[in-house]
Design a protein around this motif. Structure first.
Motif, PDB file in Angstrom:
ATOM      1  N   GLU A 118      -2.451 -28.573  13.350  1.00 28.33           N
ATOM      2  CA  GLU A 118      -3.559 -27.748  12.778  1.00 28.33           C
ATOM      3  C   GLU A 118      -3.483 -27.439  11.357  1.00 28.33           C
ATOM      4  OE1 GLU A 118      -6.391 -26.892  14.368  1.00 28.33           O
ATOM      5  OE2 GLU A 118      -5.852 -27.635  16.137  1.00 28.33           O
ATOM      6  N   LEU A 176      -6.215 -28.408   8.596  1.00 26.35           N
ATOM      7  CA  LEU A 176      -6.946 -27.562   7.550  1.00 26.35           C
ATOM      8  C   LEU A 176      -6.625 -27.866   6.235  1.00 26.35           C
ATOM      9  CD1 LEU A 176      -5.670 -24.353   9.336  1.00 26.35           C
ATOM     10  CD2 LEU A 176      -8.110 -25.181   8.996  1.00 26.35           C
ATOM     11  N   ILE A 183      -8.339 -26.358   3.152  1.00 26.97           N
ATOM     12  CA  ILE A 183      -8.091 -25.029   3.367  1.00 26.97           C
ATOM     13  C   ILE A 183      -6.665 -24.633   3.082  1.00 26.97           C
ATOM     14  CG2 ILE A 183      -8.154 -22.992   4.894  1.00 26.97           C
ATOM     15  CD1 ILE A 183     -10.608 -24.606   6.145  1.00 26.97           C
TER      16      ILE A 183
END
Length: 103
Positions: A87, A91, A96
């Motif tokens: 994850e 991201l 992010i």
């Protein structure tokens, strides 16, 4: 070299059993998203006719939901650390910032 061995090397997993567990987690997550699709679309449309733009809204909604479900299944199957790294990598690709060490 078998495709499972290639996945083991690519993902940096310790055993073939762990690769199988990771694949099971991906499969369970996919099936869960498949099963919740209709209720989500009914929630968006109020049970009425489904327009093309509602599918776009569904896709935008399901992306974060998929990731949460993936982490939940990863936790249940004892592979949370692998999926958390997965994850974080995803991201970062979306731009992010993640508060974790880069690999």
């Amino acid at each position: 070299m078998s495709w499972i061995k290639k996945l083991q090397e690519k993902w940096g997993l310790k055993s073939l059993f762990q690769v199988v567990i990771v694949l099971i987690v991906f499969a369970c997550t996919g099936f869960t998203v498949l099963f919740i699709r209709e209720p989500i679309l009914n929630l968006i449309t109020g049970g009425g006719e489904k327009e093309w733009w509602m599918t776009v809204i569904y896709i935008l909604l399901i992306l974060p939901i998929y990731n949460v479900i993936l982490l939940c299944y990863g936790f249940l199957f004892g592979q949370f650390a692998f999926f958390w790294k997965y994850e974080q990598k995803m991201l970062r690709r979306f731009g992010i910032k993640v508060n974790a060490d880069k690999e």
